[in-house]
Design a protein around this motif. Structure first.
Motif, PDB file in Angstrom:
ATOM      1  N   VAL A   1       0.836  -1.198   0.000  1.00  0.00           N
ATOM      2  CA  VAL A   1       0.000   0.000   0.000  1.00  0.00           C
ATOM      3  C   VAL A   1       0.872   1.250   0.000  1.00  0.00           C
ATOM      4  O   VAL A   1       1.896   1.296   0.688  1.00  0.00           O
ATOM      5  N   THR A   2       0.468   2.259  -0.779  1.00  0.00           N
ATOM      6  CA  THR A   2       1.081   3.578  -0.712  1.00  0.00           C
ATOM      7  C   THR A   2       0.342   4.372   0.350  1.00  0.00           C
ATOM      8  O   THR A   2      -0.871   4.566   0.263  1.00  0.00           O
ATOM      9  N   LEU A   3       1.058   4.845   1.362  1.00  0.00           N
ATOM     10  CA  LEU A   3       0.428   5.580   2.460  1.00  0.00           C
ATOM     11  C   LEU A   3       0.348   7.072   2.184  1.00  0.00           C
ATOM     12  O   LEU A   3      -0.576   7.738   2.633  1.00  0.00           O
ATOM     13  N   ASP A   4       1.341   7.617   1.487  1.00  0.00           N
ATOM     14  CA  ASP A   4       1.380   9.063   1.251  1.00  0.00           C
ATOM     15  C   ASP A   4       2.117   9.341  -0.055  1.00  0.00           C
ATOM     16  O   ASP A   4       3.341   9.197  -0.119  1.00  0.00           O
ATOM     17  N   ASP A   5       1.368   9.743  -1.093  1.00  0.00           N
ATOM     18  CA  ASP A   5       1.972  10.058  -2.387  1.00  0.00           C
ATOM     19  C   ASP A   5       2.914  11.258  -2.301  1.00  0.00           C
ATOM     20  O   ASP A   5       3.789  11.428  -3.151  1.00  0.00           O
ATOM     21  N   GLY A   6       2.723  12.092  -1.283  1.00  0.00           N
ATOM     22  CA  GLY A   6       3.538  13.294  -1.153  1.00  0.00           C
ATOM     23  C   GLY A   6       4.913  13.034  -0.566  1.00  0.00           C
ATOM     24  O   GLY A   6       5.785  13.915  -0.619  1.00  0.00           O
ATOM     25  N   LYS A   7       5.115  11.856  -0.010  1.00  0.00           N
ATOM     26  CA  LYS A   7       6.415  11.520   0.573  1.00  0.00           C
ATOM     27  C   LYS A   7       7.309  10.856  -0.479  1.00  0.00           C
ATOM     28  O   LYS A   7       6.917   9.861  -1.085  1.00  0.00           O
ATOM     29  N   ILE A   8       8.491  11.435  -0.678  1.00  0.00           N
ATOM     30  CA  ILE A   8       9.431  10.900  -1.654  1.00  0.00           C
ATOM     31  C   ILE A   8      10.275   9.820  -0.977  1.00  0.00           C
ATOM     32  O   ILE A   8      10.925  10.081   0.044  1.00  0.00           O
ATOM     33  N   PRO A   9      10.285   8.598  -1.511  1.00  0.00           N
ATOM     34  CA  PRO A   9      11.089   7.536  -0.911  1.00  0.00           C
ATOM     35  C   PRO A   9      12.575   7.901  -0.888  1.00  0.00           C
ATOM     36  O   PRO A   9      13.087   8.523  -1.812  1.00  0.00           O
ATOM     37  N   MET A  10      13.244   7.519   0.184  1.00  0.00           N
ATOM     38  CA  MET A  10      14.657   7.813   0.326  1.00  0.00           C
ATOM     39  C   MET A  10      15.494   6.677  -0.263  1.00  0.00           C
ATOM     40  O   MET A  10      15.289   5.508   0.060  1.00  0.00           O
ATOM     41  N   THR A  11      16.443   7.037  -1.115  1.00  0.00           N
ATOM     42  CA  THR A  11      17.392   6.049  -1.626  1.00  0.00           C
ATOM     43  C   THR A  11      18.623   6.034  -0.739  1.00  0.00           C
ATOM     44  O   THR A  11      18.892   6.971   0.029  1.00  0.00           O
ATOM     45  N   TYR A  12      19.409   4.983  -0.856  1.00  0.00           N
ATOM     46  CA  TYR A  12      20.659   4.888  -0.098  1.00  0.00           C
ATOM     47  C   TYR A  12      21.612   6.016  -0.496  1.00  0.00           C
ATOM     48  O   TYR A  12      22.318   6.570   0.344  1.00  0.00           O
ATOM     49  N   THR A  13      21.593   6.397  -1.781  1.00  0.00           N
ATOM     50  CA  THR A  13      22.434   7.492  -2.244  1.00  0.00           C
ATOM     51  C   THR A  13      22.048   8.795  -1.548  1.00  0.00           C
ATOM     52  O   THR A  13      22.915   9.562  -1.118  1.00  0.00           O
ATOM     53  N   TYR A  14      20.749   9.047  -1.434  1.00  0.00           N
ATOM     54  CA  TYR A  14      20.275  10.273  -0.761  1.00  0.00           C
ATOM     55  C   TYR A  14      20.685  10.252   0.705  1.00  0.00           C
ATOM     56  O   TYR A  14      21.169  11.257   1.243  1.00  0.00           O
ATOM     57  N   TYR A  15      20.512   9.130   1.355  1.00  0.00           N
ATOM     58  CA  TYR A  15      20.886   8.990   2.762  1.00  0.00           C
ATOM     59  C   TYR A  15      22.379   9.240   2.952  1.00  0.00           C
ATOM     60  O   TYR A  15      22.792   9.959   3.871  1.00  0.00           O
ATOM     61  N   ARG A  16      23.176   8.694   2.065  1.00  0.00           N
ATOM     62  CA  ARG A  16      24.637   8.788   2.209  1.00  0.00           C
ATOM     63  C   ARG A  16      25.172  10.160   1.789  1.00  0.00           C
ATOM     64  O   ARG A  16      25.961  10.780   2.503  1.00  0.00           O
ATOM     65  N   ASP A  17      24.738  10.660   0.622  1.00  0.00           N
ATOM     66  CA  ASP A  17      25.338  11.864   0.049  1.00  0.00           C
ATOM     67  C   ASP A  17      24.660  13.160   0.476  1.00  0.00           C
ATOM     68  O   ASP A  17      25.317  14.194   0.583  1.00  0.00           O
ATOM     69  N   VAL A  18      23.346  13.142   0.707  1.00  0.00           N
ATOM     70  CA  VAL A  18      22.624  14.358   1.078  1.00  0.00           C
ATOM     71  C   VAL A  18      22.493  14.488   2.595  1.00  0.00           C
ATOM     72  O   VAL A  18      22.767  15.543   3.173  1.00  0.00           O
ATOM     73  N   LYS A  19      22.094  13.403   3.256  1.00  0.00           N
ATOM     74  CA  LYS A  19      21.901  13.454   4.703  1.00  0.00           C
ATOM     75  C   LYS A  19      23.191  13.166   5.468  1.00  0.00           C
ATOM     76  O   LYS A  19      23.244  13.334   6.694  1.00  0.00           O
ATOM     77  N   GLY A  20      24.228  12.716   4.759  1.00  0.00           N
ATOM     78  CA  GLY A  20      25.510  12.450   5.407  1.00  0.00           C
ATOM     79  C   GLY A  20      25.511  11.208   6.266  1.00  0.00           C
ATOM     80  O   GLY A  20      26.296  11.090   7.211  1.00  0.00           O
ATOM     81  N   GLY A  21      24.627  10.248   5.941  1.00  0.00           N
ATOM     82  CA  GLY A  21      24.522   9.029   6.738  1.00  0.00           C
ATOM     83  C   GLY A  21      25.663   8.054   6.504  1.00  0.00           C
ATOM     84  O   GLY A  21      26.375   8.132   5.509  1.00  0.00           O
ATOM     85  N   ARG A  22      25.834   7.141   7.436  1.00  0.00           N
ATOM     86  CA  ARG A  22      26.860   6.110   7.352  1.00  0.00           C
ATOM     87  C   ARG A  22      26.206   4.733   7.389  1.00  0.00           C
ATOM     88  O   ARG A  22      25.020   4.602   7.680  1.00  0.00           O
ATOM     89  N   THR A  23      26.992   3.711   7.089  1.00  0.00           N
ATOM     90  CA  THR A  23      26.471   2.350   6.996  1.00  0.00           C
ATOM     91  C   THR A  23      27.043   1.472   8.100  1.00  0.00           C
ATOM     92  O   THR A  23      28.266   1.430   8.270  1.00  0.00           O
ATOM     93  N   PRO A  24      26.190   0.782   8.876  1.00  0.00           N
ATOM     94  CA  PRO A  24      26.715  -0.107   9.917  1.00  0.00           C
ATOM     95  C   PRO A  24      27.461  -1.289   9.309  1.00  0.00           C
ATOM     96  O   PRO A  24      27.219  -1.663   8.160  1.00  0.00           O
ATOM     97  N   ARG A  25      28.346  -1.874  10.079  1.00  0.00           N
ATOM     98  CA  ARG A  25      29.196  -2.956   9.575  1.00  0.00           C
ATOM     99  C   ARG A  25      28.408  -4.207   9.205  1.00  0.00           C
ATOM    100  O   ARG A  25      28.906  -5.051   8.461  1.00  0.00           O
TER     101      ARG A  25
END
Length: 259
Positions: free
Chosen positions: A163-187
């Motif tokens: 089910v799509t809960l909210d069409d207005g919410k853009i799904p986050m990709t791993y690239t966005y998490y890493r490059d835009v939000k500055g996230g890191r990856t657990p081991r």
């Protein structure tokens, strides 16, 4: 025996400035960052208990019946729950998901905390939680096959609800998490790549360290007096059992920062 190159020089054409395969290392793992993955929370159940963790390796494999596959580290508690119950849910996170929320499900263990405390969720058809906070959509699946691959298991599941809960919410990709939000990856993540480090030169400096879960910065000049770490204490000298005062992440979840 001489092996001829698979690209002949006479026919090779490439853009100015581009590297040929022969000019580069054939195992540049950072190239895998070019692949696109969704950031999701996968949940499951066992003996009346729930657990969930962040994954970025969910993908559809066939259209009819619709089926997905997801890679989960065998050390994760969620892996144990999926293997036991043979069901799971996937909540697709939006780009605006707070880093602290990702840290709760991605860097903390359900063996230590209740990840669902103060989290909005509902129980799906499978009897497994569907995370509602920061979620663009979700799916539920029943495991049809499990394939062990080195440190991970590839769970293949038949989708029984999505089910799509909210069409207005853009799904986050791993690239966005890493490059835009500055996230890191657990081991324990399937996409973890060990960072290249440069050898230190000269004496140690009193560097600041940043929590990769929530962004808290440990400043040696300030210390953490509320937790018995005096001002002037280098990060290397902070006790090993010290945790981030904001999110509770361990000392091993900090990295040097210039900020």
């Amino acid at each position: 025996m001489k092996i001829e190159p698979f690209i002949k020089n006479s026919g090779e054409r490439r853009l100015s400035g581009a590297k040929s395969a022969r000019e580069t290392s054939m195992l540049e793992l950072e190239s895998l960052f070019k692949l696109s993955y969704p950031m999701c929370i996968i949940c499951s159940k066992k003996a009346g208990r729930f657990n969930g963790c962040i994954v970025n390796t969910v993908f559809q494999i066939v259209p009819e019946p619709p089926m997905v596959a997801v890679s989960v580290n065998r050390q994760c508690l969620t892996h144990e729950y999926i293997a036991d119950s043979k069901v799971f849910t996937v909540s697709i996170l939006s780009q605006k998901t707070p880093m602290s929320f990702i840290g709760r499900f991605g860097f903390r263990s359900g063996r230590d905390i209740d990840k669902f405390k103060r989290i909005k969720y509902e129980i799906g058809r499978t009897g497994v939680p569907i995370i509602l906070d920061n979620t663009a959509g979700f799916l539920e699946a029943e495991v049809t096959e499990a394939i062990d691959v080195e440190t991970h298991t590839l769970f293949i599941g038949k989708i029984i609800a999505c089910v799509t809960l909210d069409d207005g919410k853009i799904p986050m990709t791993y690239t966005y998490y890493r490059d835009v939000k500055g996230g890191r990856t657990p081991r324990t993540a399937a996409t973890y790549i060990k960072k290249k480090t440069k050898p230190e030169q000269g004496a140690k400096e009193m560097k600041k360290y940043k929590c990769i879960v929530c962004g808290y910065i440990y400043d040696p000049a300030v210390g953490d007096p509320d937790n018995d770490v005096e001002a002037g204490t280098a990060f290397e000298d902070v006790p090993d059992d010290w945790v981030c005062p904001d999110c509770g992440a361990g000392k091993n979840e900090f990295e040097p920062t210039e900020n």
